[in-house]
Design a protein around this motif. Sequence first.
Motif, PDB file in Angstrom:
ATOM      1  N   HIS A  61      38.628  27.433  41.206  1.00 23.46           N
ATOM      2  CA  HIS A  61      40.233  28.293  42.252  1.00 23.46           C
ATOM      3  C   HIS A  61      41.368  27.744  41.387  1.00 23.46           C
ATOM      4  O   HIS A  61      41.819  27.087  40.243  1.00 23.46           O
ATOM      5  CB  HIS A  61      40.761  27.740  42.775  1.00 23.46           C
ATOM      6  CG  HIS A  61      39.631  28.205  44.756  1.00 23.46           C
ATOM      7  ND1 HIS A  61      39.651  30.053  45.094  1.00 23.46           N
ATOM      8  CD2 HIS A  61      38.736  27.557  44.825  1.00 23.46           C
ATOM      9  CE1 HIS A  61      38.626  29.871  45.314  1.00 23.46           C
ATOM     10  NE2 HIS A  61      38.271  28.889  46.067  1.00 23.46           N
ATOM     11  N   SER A 137      44.743  34.763  43.479  1.00 23.49           N
ATOM     12  CA  SER A 137      43.999  35.730  44.375  1.00 23.49           C
ATOM     13  C   SER A 137      44.711  36.055  45.597  1.00 23.49           C
ATOM     14  O   SER A 137      45.014  35.239  46.523  1.00 23.49           O
ATOM     15  CB  SER A 137      42.869  35.613  43.939  1.00 23.49           C
ATOM     16  OG  SER A 137      41.831  36.958  44.412  1.00 23.49           O
ATOM     17  N   GLU A 138      44.539  37.269  46.069  1.00 23.87           N
ATOM     18  CA  GLU A 138      45.301  37.484  47.629  1.00 23.87           C
ATOM     19  C   GLU A 138      44.200  38.087  48.072  1.00 23.87           C
ATOM     20  O   GLU A 138      42.843  37.287  47.955  1.00 23.87           O
ATOM     21  CB  GLU A 138      45.590  38.814  47.326  1.00 23.87           C
ATOM     22  CG  GLU A 138      47.166  38.804  46.972  1.00 23.87           C
ATOM     23  CD  GLU A 138      47.544  40.970  46.938  1.00 23.87           C
ATOM     24  OE1 GLU A 138      48.894  40.796  46.281  1.00 23.87           O
ATOM     25  OE2 GLU A 138      46.450  41.327  47.219  1.00 23.87           O
ATOM     26  N   ALA A 139      44.932  37.222  49.584  1.00 22.12           N
ATOM     27  CA  ALA A 139      43.151  37.214  50.282  1.00 22.12           C
ATOM     28  C   ALA A 139      42.880  38.788  51.172  1.00 22.12           C
ATOM     29  O   ALA A 139      43.604  39.180  51.030  1.00 22.12           O
ATOM     30  CB  ALA A 139      43.656  36.685  51.005  1.00 22.12           C
ATOM     31  N   THR A 140      41.613  38.643  50.997  1.00 21.44           N
ATOM     32  CA  THR A 140      41.216  39.727  51.177  1.00 21.44           C
ATOM     33  C   THR A 140      42.154  39.693  52.638  1.00 21.44           C
ATOM     34  O   THR A 140      40.793  39.611  53.859  1.00 21.44           O
ATOM     35  CB  THR A 140      39.292  39.272  51.503  1.00 21.44           C
ATOM     36  OG1 THR A 140      39.483  39.194  49.967  1.00 21.44           O
ATOM     37  CG2 THR A 140      38.849  41.107  51.701  1.00 21.44           C
ATOM     38  N   ASP A 141      41.837  41.305  53.427  1.00 19.19           N
ATOM     39  CA  ASP A 141      42.352  41.894  54.334  1.00 19.19           C
ATOM     40  C   ASP A 141      41.326  42.906  55.185  1.00 19.19           C
ATOM     41  O   ASP A 141      41.204  44.058  55.007  1.00 19.19           O
ATOM     42  CB  ASP A 141      43.820  42.908  54.078  1.00 19.19           C
ATOM     43  CG  ASP A 141      43.955  42.761  55.944  1.00 19.19           C
ATOM     44  OD1 ASP A 141      42.887  42.896  56.810  1.00 19.19           O
ATOM     45  OD2 ASP A 141      45.400  43.064  56.403  1.00 19.19           O
ATOM     46  N   THR A 157      43.836  44.971  48.289  1.00 20.64           N
ATOM     47  CA  THR A 157      44.083  43.773  47.967  1.00 20.64           C
ATOM     48  C   THR A 157      43.485  43.098  46.981  1.00 20.64           C
ATOM     49  O   THR A 157      42.436  44.175  46.180  1.00 20.64           O
ATOM     50  CB  THR A 157      44.040  42.144  49.049  1.00 20.64           C
ATOM     51  OG1 THR A 157      42.527  42.597  49.084  1.00 20.64           O
ATOM     52  CG2 THR A 157      44.539  42.634  50.092  1.00 20.64           C
ATOM     53  N   SER A 159      41.467  40.656  45.314  1.00 23.10           N
ATOM     54  CA  SER A 159      40.897  38.694  45.760  1.00 23.10           C
ATOM     55  C   SER A 159      39.672  39.537  45.139  1.00 23.10           C
ATOM     56  O   SER A 159      38.942  40.278  44.746  1.00 23.10           O
ATOM     57  CB  SER A 159      40.832  39.655  47.018  1.00 23.10           C
ATOM     58  OG  SER A 159      39.484  38.649  47.490  1.00 23.10           O
ATOM     59  N   GLU A 162      36.405  40.140  46.593  1.00 17.11           N
ATOM     60  CA  GLU A 162      36.429  41.348  47.050  1.00 17.11           C
ATOM     61  C   GLU A 162      36.015  42.207  45.368  1.00 17.11           C
ATOM     62  O   GLU A 162      34.528  42.852  45.399  1.00 17.11           O
ATOM     63  CB  GLU A 162      37.231  42.201  47.098  1.00 17.11           C
ATOM     64  CG  GLU A 162      36.895  43.781  47.380  1.00 17.11           C
ATOM     65  CD  GLU A 162      38.563  44.314  48.278  1.00 17.11           C
ATOM     66  OE1 GLU A 162      38.428  45.398  48.751  1.00 17.11           O
ATOM     67  OE2 GLU A 162      40.054  43.521  49.117  1.00 17.11           O
ATOM     68  N   ASP A 174      39.389  33.218  38.529  1.00 18.08           N
ATOM     69  CA  ASP A 174      40.274  33.574  39.696  1.00 18.08           C
ATOM     70  C   ASP A 174      41.857  34.235  39.001  1.00 18.08           C
ATOM     71  O   ASP A 174      42.119  33.556  37.794  1.00 18.08           O
ATOM     72  CB  ASP A 174      40.544  32.104  40.181  1.00 18.08           C
ATOM     73  CG  ASP A 174      41.438  31.857  41.427  1.00 18.08           C
ATOM     74  OD1 ASP A 174      40.827  32.906  42.380  1.00 18.08           O
ATOM     75  OD2 ASP A 174      41.508  31.091  41.939  1.00 18.08           O
TER      76      ASP A 174
END
Length: 254
Positions: A61, A137-141, A157, A159, A162, A174
């Motif tokens: 991360h 990285s964005e959170a997966t919705d 997103t 991510s 993903e 990342d």
Amino acid sequence: MLRILFSPRVLALHLLAIGALVACGLLGRWQLGVFEDSGRPHATRDPAPVAVGDLTRPGRHMTSEAAGRRVTAEGTFDPSRQVLVAERDGGLWLLASLDLGDGTSIPIVRGWVSRADDPAVAVPAGKVTVTGRLQPSEATDSVRRRARQLPQGQVLTVSSAELINVWRGAKLRDGFVVATTQSPPPAVAAKPVNAPPPTEAGGLTWRNLAYAAQWWIFGLFAVFMWWHFVRDILRGRAAEREQEHKPGPEPAAA
């Protein structure tokens, strides 16, 4: 009484009190504004760009200190690994995988387009150097994704979790880079995506709040002194009039 209150001497006292009250009020509001601004997030030092490989690692991360940093990435875009990120300011982000030449790739937001058939969607060929800002990285919705039926080749997103499933076989670092410049530039450039510089939380400077209170107290003291001087002037004038109308001593009998 009105003649006394608007005499030149008292009128000057009125103007002095009004000036002091306005000045103290404005100075107090200025210090209050400084206090309020100190609690807001503010931009930190913006270092010179570094290689993206210095701040990201595959399978690790990205640190919070790396978010928003300016980076450079050199490699080639893979035409088969580009997706459109939907619902971005009424349009789409162009998200492509940049092969860094060391077996790893980094997602690059190349820009913004209003529709999927925009000429800027075409992936540039050849080696490029991209400069931009590194973002986490964005959170997966997953809930919103299931509720939406996106066209093929679109995601909601950016991510890494993903994209690993979308770009199978890619060894992704990342985070992602929001491109600000590209060399050589593409034949048709997309609209740049705004990427703010890193910020840090502000700390309230209570000293400025105390300064604001002091200025307002000075303003109230100026009003008190005005009232005190005007009262003394009126009392003095009333005493003079009383003395004038006071009957003198009766003459002694012969």
